[in-house]
Design a protein around this motif. Sequence first.
Motif, short mmCIF file in Angstrom:
data_model
loop_
_atom_site.label_atom_id
_atom_site.label_comp_id
_atom_site.label_asym_id
_atom_site.label_seq_id
_atom_site.Cartn_x
_atom_site.Cartn_y
_atom_site.Cartn_z
N UNK A 73 -13.01 -8.26 -8.96
CA UNK A 73 -13.49 -9.64 -8.99
C UNK A 73 -12.47 -10.63 -8.45
N UNK A 74 -11.25 -10.20 -8.22
CA UNK A 74 -10.18 -11.10 -7.79
C UNK A 74 -9.70 -10.70 -6.40
N UNK A 75 -10.02 -11.49 -5.35
CA UNK A 75 -9.62 -11.13 -3.98
C UNK A 75 -8.13 -11.25 -3.74
N UNK A 76 -7.38 -11.88 -4.66
CA UNK A 76 -5.93 -12.01 -4.48
C UNK A 76 -5.16 -11.00 -5.32
N UNK A 77 -5.87 -10.07 -5.94
CA UNK A 77 -5.20 -9.03 -6.72
C UNK A 77 -4.74 -7.90 -5.79
N UNK A 78 -4.02 -6.96 -6.34
CA UNK A 78 -3.52 -5.81 -5.59
C UNK A 78 -4.68 -5.09 -4.91
N UNK A 79 -4.46 -4.65 -3.69
CA UNK A 79 -5.53 -4.02 -2.90
C UNK A 79 -5.99 -2.69 -3.50
N UNK A 80 -5.05 -1.93 -4.05
CA UNK A 80 -5.38 -0.62 -4.62
C UNK A 80 -4.39 -0.31 -5.72
N UNK A 81 -4.82 0.47 -6.71
CA UNK A 81 -3.94 0.83 -7.82
C UNK A 81 -3.02 2.00 -7.51
N UNK A 101 13.77 -9.22 5.14
CA UNK A 101 14.94 -10.08 5.14
C UNK A 101 14.66 -11.49 4.62
N UNK A 102 13.40 -11.87 4.57
CA UNK A 102 13.02 -13.19 4.04
C UNK A 102 12.65 -13.12 2.56
N UNK A 103 12.73 -11.93 1.98
CA UNK A 103 12.45 -11.78 0.56
C UNK A 103 11.01 -11.49 0.21
N UNK A 104 10.14 -11.32 1.22
CA UNK A 104 8.75 -10.97 0.94
C UNK A 104 8.66 -9.49 0.58
N UNK A 105 7.75 -9.18 -0.33
CA UNK A 105 7.55 -7.81 -0.79
C UNK A 105 6.32 -7.23 -0.10
N UNK A 106 6.50 -6.15 0.64
CA UNK A 106 5.41 -5.45 1.30
C UNK A 106 4.99 -4.28 0.44
N UNK A 107 3.70 -4.16 0.23
CA UNK A 107 3.16 -3.13 -0.66
C UNK A 107 2.18 -2.27 0.13
N UNK A 108 2.54 -1.02 0.34
CA UNK A 108 1.66 -0.09 1.03
C UNK A 108 0.83 0.71 0.04
N UNK A 109 -0.49 0.71 0.22
CA UNK A 109 -1.39 1.41 -0.70
C UNK A 109 -2.24 2.40 0.07
N UNK A 110 -3.09 3.12 -0.63
CA UNK A 110 -3.97 4.07 0.04
C UNK A 110 -5.09 3.37 0.79
N UNK A 111 -5.26 2.07 0.55
CA UNK A 111 -6.31 1.30 1.23
C UNK A 111 -5.75 0.25 2.19
N UNK A 112 -4.48 0.31 2.50
CA UNK A 112 -3.89 -0.64 3.41
C UNK A 112 -2.66 -1.29 2.85
N UNK A 113 -2.26 -2.44 3.44
CA UNK A 113 -0.98 -3.08 3.13
C UNK A 113 -1.20 -4.51 2.65
N UNK A 114 -0.43 -4.89 1.59
CA UNK A 114 -0.42 -6.25 1.07
C UNK A 114 0.97 -6.84 1.23
N UNK A 115 1.04 -8.17 1.26
CA UNK A 115 2.30 -8.89 1.14
C UNK A 115 2.22 -9.72 -0.14
N UNK A 116 3.19 -9.50 -1.02
CA UNK A 116 3.20 -10.22 -2.30
C UNK A 116 3.83 -11.59 -2.12
N UNK A 117 3.11 -12.62 -2.56
CA UNK A 117 3.59 -13.99 -2.49
C UNK A 117 4.17 -14.38 -3.85
N UNK A 118 5.48 -14.51 -3.90
CA UNK A 118 6.15 -14.76 -5.18
C UNK A 118 5.73 -16.09 -5.81
N UNK A 119 5.50 -17.11 -4.99
CA UNK A 119 5.19 -18.44 -5.53
C UNK A 119 3.92 -18.44 -6.35
N UNK A 120 2.92 -17.68 -5.93
CA UNK A 120 1.62 -17.67 -6.61
C UNK A 120 1.36 -16.39 -7.39
N UNK A 121 2.28 -15.41 -7.27
CA UNK A 121 2.10 -14.09 -7.90
C UNK A 121 0.77 -13.46 -7.49
#
Length: 554
Positions: free
Chosen positions: A405-413, A422-442
């Motif tokens: 129900x939340x489009x801004x949640x993690x793409x896959x568990x 180098x800019x401090x962004x967290x890249x998250x690779x999952x079985x359904x693709x890749x997310x970038x975690x935005x620290x400001x909004x979690x």
Amino acid sequence: MNLFRGAILSLLFYCFALETVSQNLGFRFETISVDQGLSQTSVWSILQDRDGFIWIGTADGLNRYDGYTFTVFRHNPQDPSSLTNNNVATLAHDNDGNIWIGSRSGLEKYELVTGTFSRLANTQKYKGTFLDTLIGKVFIDRDGVIWTGGISELGRLNPATGTIETFPRIHQLIALPNNIRPLLEDSDGDIWIGTMEGFLLYDRKSGELGRVKVPGMRDPGYGMIAYESRDGVIWLGTSKSQLVSYEKKNNAWRVWTNLPASLTSVNFNSFRSICEDEYGGLWLGTQYSGLFLLDRAAETFIRFIPVEGGKSNTRYEGVIQIYRDRSGLLSVGYDGAGIVKITPHPNKFPLIQFPLTGGTGTGDNFFKSIMVDRSGVIWAGTFDKGLKVFDRRSDSLKTFLHRPEDPRSLRSNTVLSLYEDREGDIWVGTINGVDVYERATSTFRHLTMPRYEGPGAGVLTGSSICEDGQGTVWIGSTPGLIVCDSSKSRLSFMKAYDSSGAELRLNVDRLQPAREGGLWIGTNANGLIKLPKGGGALHQSESGNIYLSRQRNE
């Protein structure tokens, strides 16, 4: 809950809960039972021979353990050189490496050279003597003399001469019948003996045998254990939950009154064994309350209660023997629970286990990826329970999960890879693709994955992520290599071809930037290959060159 420190004692298959804690201990544990080859789970005695083998006497057989497998010795009516009695109560070894065994059938010897057992009372010389009766304890003193204890006799055998001797005076000191156990030869050569009426002491210099009178103790109960620690202190334990220490050099006695309630609340809870580890800790085994560790500096007791499936198991209440081998490993023998092996060295690699989030799934401690960011926070991707973020400084844990129900949640568990650029962004690779975690909004920004229609077409995963020297982010997936543009929003798939022009499926598992520029690519189908700085051919020694071309997004 202290996730880092409090989880140190958690184990993969079982754990130990603490009753009174002076410190958290990072020891390693292993259980040995019939599933590993032990002949029986009631362990009466443990011994290491000169060759390093561990001998284990049980209620059904004698076991020799090499650290991996067991050799079990039992009585064979057709073989007179086999073990006489399968219920092995006590073990000792002499300077020749022979194993001496006490049981209900008396004393027998396992000869190391011939590999055979011989019962002494089978010879006419020893028939009808104390060597022909139940022997509950045997040990060998510094002169090689064998001391035995049984129902009513204290005896000794000189193997060199074959002579035996009993102590008639013992009948003047204690009532009969009695269960006599020679327990310890101290550093002065004196022998401490346990009986159902307390302790006796054999003075080697005078040859006299007398009662041990502990100041302030009216009813000592059964003298069960005697042990000398490395600092020369004698430790005595009784059948009535009484622990005594004696500094022989200054004749100073102490009756320990600050024992845990779990030990003293059980009527006639016996001390059954005591052993000092190489760090000076005293391990105490009891009949009904299990295993304790005495921290002598803090004068506190730590109780270890095995927990399986979240519940304590009463099989681990009866400790019979604690034995330290030459490597410092402790083996704890239980009545009905086999052996627990303890490595008492401080664990430099403490185990962290996260609490369960509930629901179905494989578990919260099945990890597929891990990363420590520049601030020291641990990011751990699980198989099917999302992304764990653990801050050791604040001892806080946060879990990110996919929520439909939340489009801004993690793409896959199921999180396969993690990377901080180098800019401090967290890249998250999952079985359904890749997310970038935005620290400001979690929250997570889902990157649009490029379409792939090559060999074995399917969802593009994020099995590995890295950044090269020019700041370009690369993503490894099962079909091949993906490159991100400078905006960190547009991904392109890099098709791979061999020298004949045939398209390849690289199956990229790992990515690593090369020191001199370019990219190392570890694959599951085409070996280790390298993308040179500036692009071009990926050199591969066995199959020739592999070429890349960027596939535009549609």
